[in-house]
Design an enzyme around this catalytic site. Sequence first.
Site, mmCIF file in Angstrom:
data_model
loop_
_atom_site.group_PDB
_atom_site.id
_atom_site.type_symbol
_atom_site.label_atom_id
_atom_site.label_comp_id
_atom_site.label_asym_id
_atom_site.label_seq_id
_atom_site.Cartn_x
_atom_site.Cartn_y
_atom_site.Cartn_z
ATOM 1 N N SER A 1 27.398 -28.056 52.221
ATOM 2 C CA SER A 1 26.776 -29.138 51.435
ATOM 3 C C SER A 1 27.298 -29.259 50.010
ATOM 4 C CB SER A 1 25.261 -28.938 51.384
ATOM 5 O OG SER A 1 24.719 -29.312 52.612
ATOM 6 N N LYS B 1 28.907 -32.462 49.217
ATOM 7 C CA LYS B 1 28.166 -33.720 49.059
ATOM 8 C C LYS B 1 28.356 -34.400 47.698
ATOM 9 C CE LYS B 1 24.701 -32.463 52.525
ATOM 10 N NZ LYS B 1 23.362 -31.849 52.746
ATOM 11 N N TYR C 1 32.018 -36.282 58.635
ATOM 12 C CA TYR C 1 31.118 -35.538 57.739
ATOM 13 C C TYR C 1 31.165 -34.043 58.065
ATOM 14 C CZ TYR C 1 26.725 -33.391 56.313
ATOM 15 O OH TYR C 1 25.805 -32.521 55.817
ATOM 16 N N TYR D 1 17.575 -29.190 46.919
ATOM 17 C CA TYR D 1 16.606 -29.604 47.936
ATOM 18 C C TYR D 1 15.178 -29.474 47.427
ATOM 19 C CZ TYR D 1 20.863 -28.828 50.545
ATOM 20 O OH TYR D 1 22.157 -28.831 50.953
ATOM 21 N N VAL E 1 25.075 -24.101 53.029
ATOM 22 C CA VAL E 1 24.522 -23.098 53.951
ATOM 23 C C VAL E 1 25.458 -21.937 54.246
ATOM 24 C CG1 VAL E 1 22.769 -24.388 55.232
ATOM 25 C CG2 VAL E 1 25.150 -24.515 55.959
HETATM 26 N N1 GLN Z 1 27.102 -29.071 57.486
HETATM 27 C C1 GLN Z 1 25.760 -28.688 57.199
HETATM 28 C C2 GLN Z 1 24.765 -29.595 57.897
HETATM 29 O O1 GLN Z 1 24.952 -30.776 57.900
HETATM 30 C C3 GLN Z 1 25.558 -28.715 55.708
HETATM 31 C C4 GLN Z 1 24.172 -28.311 55.317
HETATM 32 C C5 GLN Z 1 24.098 -27.501 54.054
HETATM 33 O O2 GLN Z 1 25.052 -26.894 53.600
HETATM 34 N N2 GLN Z 1 22.913 -27.415 53.489
HETATM 35 O O3 GLN Z 1 23.821 -29.142 58.455
#
Ligand code: GLN
Length: 423
Positions: free
Chosen positions: A63, A66, A188, A239, A257
Amino acid sequence: MRTPIPDYLTQVLDECGGDDGEVADYIAELAQADPDRLAIAVATLDGVVATAGDADVAFSIQSISKPFTYALAIADQGLDAVVEKIDVEPSGDAFNEISLERGSGRPRNPMINAGAIAAHALVAGPGSDERFERVRSFYSRLAGRELDVDEAVFESELGTADRNMAIAYMLRTVGILEGAPPDVVRGYTRQCAVSVTVRDLARMAAVLAGQGRAPDGEQLLEPQVARQVLSVMATCGMYDAAGDWLTTVGIPAKSGVAGGLIGVLPGQVGIAVFSPRLDRHGNSARGVRVFERLSRDMGLHLMEVSDVARSVVRRVERGGSRVAVHEVAGDLRFVEAERVLRSLEEEPEGEAPVVLDLERVHRVNDVARRMLLEGVRRLHLDGHDVRLVDPSAVLGGGDGQGPDAGGGYVPEVFEDAAAAVGE
Ligand code: GLN
């Protein structure tokens, strides 16, 4: 001398240990990560990176991609077109919540999956392969080296990407997504599988810290785009822990993550930490502690003001005919310029010369510059002959000429105060 910064970073890692939290396992490949890895990198705006720990261990960006894709979407489509499709409100939800705004169907923000999938689709194509390549090459320019996809992580996540697929179909039914959901989710997911080290991430973060400018001077993002991205990171980057993070750490940030976590201190540094065990919000547990510690030690909290406006102006009379000289020192922003105007306001109407001495001023921001020029214009309207001492042309102008103060009035410029008062 050897700089003490890497030693300090090593000490911070040593003191922020612990084995709390769990490695993400909803992506099978991530469950294979060595949970004890720990690394930090701090990159300055001029491209120096200090590291400690496992700084060369690669992991998937997840993420943390993003904010960078959001930036690219804005660069490609313009801010208005992007905001029409993706809101900028904190959701208070988990990263993979299917939270769309009632009515418009817009994802709440670009840091949760729904908004990030929509942002990926807004990057210029024409096709999905070209779109992904644009994303990958943009990240590479930010990091200062070619980045590639960890194919094992990609395949592993794509195999179980049902929830993201559901989000993409939802986005399509409400008209936010125009492309085919499977193509967009594929792109993505590839974006999230780009392989990086803390060194790469710290450099990428430093470009955001430097108003979009790379260490070699290339402008990779417009300053307004960097500002937009940082604002969204500050309010939504962590988050459902975003509020807690902003109050305790106070640095715009983004977590992933795989255990990565970046922080951006505008105008100063980009920081990246890696530690795979995650807390209940899905943020790196040790990463959060490292940032709390850095913020406290180094006074990095955004809301902690380091330079309260100081008195920067004094009025003296110089020369045989006692000319009023307003001596200004320091950098000028709104507050300091207001002080200067207050000092100029003391001058009674009349034809006496007034000197505005800016020799000890190094920087004037745009609003302060406009304020001072307006002061000059008004002094002139009051009848004064205004003389600027501005050897570095901080107020603009150049070639021995002052800037236009408005209405075509160009004050005379002098090299120093002695020349301006005719000593
Ligand atoms: N690729 C992961 C997902 O879409 C990214 C989520 C994350 O890093 N929080 O679930």
